[in-house]
Design a protein around this motif. Structure first.
Motif, PDB file in Angstrom:
ATOM      1  N   PRO A 102      36.600  26.862  37.301  1.00 22.26           N
ATOM      2  CA  PRO A 102      38.276  27.004  37.418  1.00 22.26           C
ATOM      3  C   PRO A 102      38.611  28.660  37.478  1.00 22.26           C
ATOM      4  O   PRO A 102      37.579  29.531  37.723  1.00 22.26           O
ATOM      5  CB  PRO A 102      38.099  27.160  35.823  1.00 22.26           C
ATOM      6  CG  PRO A 102      36.210  26.182  35.356  1.00 22.26           C
ATOM      7  CD  PRO A 102      35.850  26.817  36.610  1.00 22.26           C
ATOM      8  N   LEU A 103      39.780  28.802  38.073  1.00 19.00           N
ATOM      9  CA  LEU A 103      40.191  30.139  38.172  1.00 19.00           C
ATOM     10  C   LEU A 103      42.009  31.081  36.971  1.00 19.00           C
ATOM     11  O   LEU A 103      41.854  29.304  36.560  1.00 19.00           O
ATOM     12  CB  LEU A 103      41.111  30.220  39.475  1.00 19.00           C
ATOM     13  CG  LEU A 103      40.225  29.396  40.899  1.00 19.00           C
ATOM     14  CD1 LEU A 103      40.837  29.829  41.970  1.00 19.00           C
ATOM     15  CD2 LEU A 103      39.171  30.664  40.721  1.00 19.00           C
ATOM     16  N   THR A 104      41.288  31.741  36.643  1.00 18.17           N
ATOM     17  CA  THR A 104      42.384  32.163  35.086  1.00 18.17           C
ATOM     18  C   THR A 104      42.879  33.365  36.224  1.00 18.17           C
ATOM     19  O   THR A 104      42.400  34.221  36.223  1.00 18.17           O
ATOM     20  CB  THR A 104      41.189  32.062  33.991  1.00 18.17           C
ATOM     21  OG1 THR A 104      40.801  31.203  33.915  1.00 18.17           O
ATOM     22  CG2 THR A 104      42.394  32.860  33.362  1.00 18.17           C
ATOM     23  N   GLY A 105      44.401  33.370  35.599  1.00 21.41           N
ATOM     24  CA  GLY A 105      44.682  34.668  36.306  1.00 21.41           C
ATOM     25  C   GLY A 105      44.937  34.678  37.794  1.00 21.41           C
ATOM     26  O   GLY A 105      45.957  35.692  37.783  1.00 21.41           O
ATOM     27  N   PHE A 106      45.278  33.376  38.312  1.00 19.83           N
ATOM     28  CA  PHE A 106      45.006  33.641  39.813  1.00 19.83           C
ATOM     29  C   PHE A 106      46.458  33.517  40.240  1.00 19.83           C
ATOM     30  O   PHE A 106      46.918  32.996  41.609  1.00 19.83           O
ATOM     31  CB  PHE A 106      44.200  32.857  40.973  1.00 19.83           C
ATOM     32  CG  PHE A 106      43.029  33.062  40.720  1.00 19.83           C
ATOM     33  CD1 PHE A 106      42.774  33.791  42.084  1.00 19.83           C
ATOM     34  CD2 PHE A 106      41.952  33.429  39.273  1.00 19.83           C
ATOM     35  CE1 PHE A 106      41.864  34.995  41.794  1.00 19.83           C
ATOM     36  CE2 PHE A 106      40.674  33.815  40.160  1.00 19.83           C
ATOM     37  CZ  PHE A 106      40.043  34.472  40.570  1.00 19.83           C
ATOM     38  N   GLY A 107      47.513  32.489  39.232  1.00 24.80           N
ATOM     39  CA  GLY A 107      48.679  32.422  39.490  1.00 24.80           C
ATOM     40  C   GLY A 107      48.941  30.733  40.457  1.00 24.80           C
ATOM     41  O   GLY A 107      48.842  30.788  40.102  1.00 24.80           O
ATOM     42  N   ARG A 129      49.477  38.470  46.176  1.00 23.45           N
ATOM     43  CA  ARG A 129      48.117  39.378  45.826  1.00 23.45           C
ATOM     44  C   ARG A 129      46.667  38.640  46.936  1.00 23.45           C
ATOM     45  O   ARG A 129      46.398  37.431  47.059  1.00 23.45           O
ATOM     46  CB  ARG A 129      47.648  39.321  44.060  1.00 23.45           C
ATOM     47  CG  ARG A 129      48.581  39.507  43.551  1.00 23.45           C
ATOM     48  CD  ARG A 129      48.406  39.484  41.923  1.00 23.45           C
ATOM     49  NE  ARG A 129      48.118  38.409  41.759  1.00 23.45           N
ATOM     50  CZ  ARG A 129      47.432  37.862  40.899  1.00 23.45           C
ATOM     51  NH1 ARG A 129      46.358  39.462  39.639  1.00 23.45           N
ATOM     52  NH2 ARG A 129      47.427  36.520  39.722  1.00 23.45           N
ATOM     53  N   LEU A 130      46.376  39.747  46.900  1.00 24.57           N
ATOM     54  CA  LEU A 130      45.043  39.046  47.229  1.00 24.57           C
ATOM     55  C   LEU A 130      43.463  39.776  46.536  1.00 24.57           C
ATOM     56  O   LEU A 130      42.957  40.936  45.795  1.00 24.57           O
ATOM     57  CB  LEU A 130      44.737  40.094  48.781  1.00 24.57           C
ATOM     58  CG  LEU A 130      45.663  39.762  50.638  1.00 24.57           C
ATOM     59  CD1 LEU A 130      45.262  41.007  51.305  1.00 24.57           C
ATOM     60  CD2 LEU A 130      45.351  38.350  50.481  1.00 24.57           C
ATOM     61  N   ILE A 131      42.645  38.497  46.713  1.00 21.52           N
ATOM     62  CA  ILE A 131      42.243  39.204  44.844  1.00 21.52           C
ATOM     63  C   ILE A 131      40.892  38.470  45.343  1.00 21.52           C
ATOM     64  O   ILE A 131      40.179  37.768  46.134  1.00 21.52           O
ATOM     65  CB  ILE A 131      42.459  37.840  44.018  1.00 21.52           C
ATOM     66  CG1 ILE A 131      43.727  37.904  43.452  1.00 21.52           C
ATOM     67  CG2 ILE A 131      41.746  38.378  42.590  1.00 21.52           C
ATOM     68  CD1 ILE A 131      44.327  36.882  42.159  1.00 21.52           C
ATOM     69  N   ARG A 132      39.953  39.721  45.761  1.00 25.83           N
ATOM     70  CA  ARG A 132      38.760  39.670  45.904  1.00 25.83           C
ATOM     71  C   ARG A 132      37.455  39.196  45.136  1.00 25.83           C
ATOM     72  O   ARG A 132      37.633  39.830  43.211  1.00 25.83           O
ATOM     73  CB  ARG A 132      37.765  41.127  46.824  1.00 25.83           C
ATOM     74  CG  ARG A 132      36.809  41.073  47.638  1.00 25.83           C
ATOM     75  CD  ARG A 132      35.792  41.097  46.570  1.00 25.83           C
ATOM     76  NE  ARG A 132      35.112  41.946  46.905  1.00 25.83           N
ATOM     77  CZ  ARG A 132      34.357  42.713  48.133  1.00 25.83           C
ATOM     78  NH1 ARG A 132      34.924  43.820  47.451  1.00 25.83           N
ATOM     79  NH2 ARG A 132      32.792  43.135  48.691  1.00 25.83           N
ATOM     80  N   ALA A 144      40.960  36.817  36.808  1.00 24.44           N
ATOM     81  CA  ALA A 144      41.308  37.526  38.521  1.00 24.44           C
ATOM     82  C   ALA A 144      41.587  38.957  37.556  1.00 24.44           C
ATOM     83  O   ALA A 144      41.158  39.820  38.316  1.00 24.44           O
ATOM     84  CB  ALA A 144      43.046  36.950  38.602  1.00 24.44           C
ATOM     85  N   GLY A 145      41.769  38.989  36.239  1.00 24.76           N
ATOM     86  CA  GLY A 145      41.180  40.473  35.643  1.00 24.76           C
ATOM     87  C   GLY A 145      39.848  41.274  35.970  1.00 24.76           C
ATOM     88  O   GLY A 145      40.215  42.067  35.834  1.00 24.76           O
ATOM     89  N   ASP A 146      38.925  40.196  36.747  1.00 19.92           N
ATOM     90  CA  ASP A 146      37.395  41.422  36.346  1.00 19.92           C
ATOM     91  C   ASP A 146      38.421  41.491  38.204  1.00 19.92           C
ATOM     92  O   ASP A 146      36.709  42.226  38.346  1.00 19.92           O
ATOM     93  CB  ASP A 146      36.561  40.327  36.380  1.00 19.92           C
ATOM     94  CG  ASP A 146      36.807  39.759  34.615  1.00 19.92           C
ATOM     95  OD1 ASP A 146      37.459  40.800  34.192  1.00 19.92           O
ATOM     96  OD2 ASP A 146      36.047  38.713  34.653  1.00 19.92           O
ATOM     97  N   ALA A 147      38.266  41.083  38.936  1.00 26.85           N
ATOM     98  CA  ALA A 147      38.816  41.069  40.430  1.00 26.85           C
ATOM     99  C   ALA A 147      39.356  42.180  40.583  1.00 26.85           C
ATOM    100  O   ALA A 147      40.833  43.403  40.184  1.00 26.85           O
ATOM    101  CB  ALA A 147      39.097  39.747  41.023  1.00 26.85           C
ATOM    102  N   GLU A 148      38.695  42.950  41.707  1.00 28.48           N
ATOM    103  CA  GLU A 148      39.753  43.909  42.675  1.00 28.48           C
ATOM    104  C   GLU A 148      40.488  43.028  43.935  1.00 28.48           C
ATOM    105  O   GLU A 148      40.409  41.939  44.105  1.00 28.48           O
ATOM    106  CB  GLU A 148      38.288  44.029  43.804  1.00 28.48           C
ATOM    107  CG  GLU A 148      39.477  45.286  44.971  1.00 28.48           C
ATOM    108  CD  GLU A 148      38.429  45.373  46.509  1.00 28.48           C
ATOM    109  OE1 GLU A 148      39.114  46.530  47.300  1.00 28.48           O
ATOM    110  OE2 GLU A 148      37.300  44.865  45.833  1.00 28.48           O
TER     111      GLU A 148
END
Length: 298
Positions: A102-107, A129-132, A144-148
């Protein structure tokens, strides 16, 4: 004989360009096909020689919303994303679901790209946004809040945003495709940031000459071929994959229409493309279809 045929075909191409209009890019595509027939490219992947090996296989456990595709050379598996019910999904090379995260906060996650061991970049299409993220074997979910993250915010246009990704591991370049209106391929350097000892510096480049050569109506996905340095661009609306050389010049194409490449039916909505070390191409299409293309033996 070929020169005689050229004089016959040219007027037809001109008429086709006028009738089809710039929106459909029919003249550019027809002109490329004529040149490829007249003088085939010697150096390249040779997409025209690929044939479908697995066609329209439903991915069991998914009913809708399959988008993007990337190959993980460490795990020897594929990864895709869904956005309505945001998930990162691992697939086997024969199209079976191995794992769902599951993905959280990725829009609005629309693309995913392998950028190193256990490391991936996911796009948020609407917010550009690019999310690593990092995915371990025991990762239960990704926030996503924990990611670069990197937000570009270039020419925002609703859901016509970042649709595809490709990564050049040797050149440390991330290619980002904007779907359309306008259709562009950005080259991002400095993201992801892998050297804590160096200052964070991001450069975003465009190649307008290359983008103008793309005779497709939209961009759905990208794939970088490490062996040749060539870029593959997938277009859903044009039902086509285009190979671009290091200078951005089109070299070969793979048609996704019925009757081409051995296809029994047109690929309905191509959303993602990936390539493994052997050059095998994997493709996914909404709602949940899986394809494999292999190059025919010479």
């Amino acid at each position: 004989m070929r020169r005689f045929l050229l004089f016959l075909v040219l007027p037809a191409l001109i008429v086709l360009g006028v009738l089809g209009g710039q929106e459909f890019r029919l003249f550019e595509r027809g002109w490329f096909n004529l040149k490829a027939w007249w003088q085939p490219a010697e150096q390249g992947i040779g997409l025209d020689r690929y044939r479908v090996a697995v066609e329209a296989l439903p991915v069991q456990g998914l009913d809708d919303d399959l988008s993007a595709l990337t190959y993980d050379p460490d795990r020897k598996t594929l990864f895709t994303v869904t956005n309505a019910r945001a998930e990162l999904i691992e697939l086997s090379l024969d199209g079976r679901i191995l794992r769902r995260v599951p993905l959280t906060g990725f829009g609005d996650p629309e693309a995913v790209e392998y950028v190193g061991p256990n490391s991936y970049v996911i796009t948020d299409e609407r917010e550009q946004r690019l999310i690593r993220v990092r995915l371990e074997d025991d990762t239960a979910f990704l926030d996503a809040g924990d990611a670069e993250q990197l937000t570009l915010g270039i020419g925002r246009n609703g859901n016509k945003g970042f649709e595809g990704l490709a990564y050049d591991s040797a050149g440390k370049r991330l290619f980002v495709a904007k779907e359309r209106d306008p259709m562009l391929i950005y080259e991002v350097r400095g993201f992801p940031h892998d050297n804590p000892g160096q200052p964070y510096a991001v450069h975003v480049l465009q190649d307008r000459k290359r983008d103008a050569r793309l005779f497709v109506r939209d961009l759905s996905s990208l794939q970088f071929d490490e062996r040749t340095g060539h870029l593959l661009a997938l277009s859903d609306e044009s039902r086509l994959v285009v190979e671009l050389d290091v200078e951005g010049k089109p070299l070969s194409t793979l048609s996704l229409r019925k009757g081409y490449q051995g296809l029994k039916a047109t690929v309905p909505q191509a959303e993602g493309i990936a390539m493994d070390e052997a050059g095998t191409l994997y493709l996914v299409s909404e709602p949940n279809l899986f394809y494999v293309f292999k190059r025919a033996l010479d």
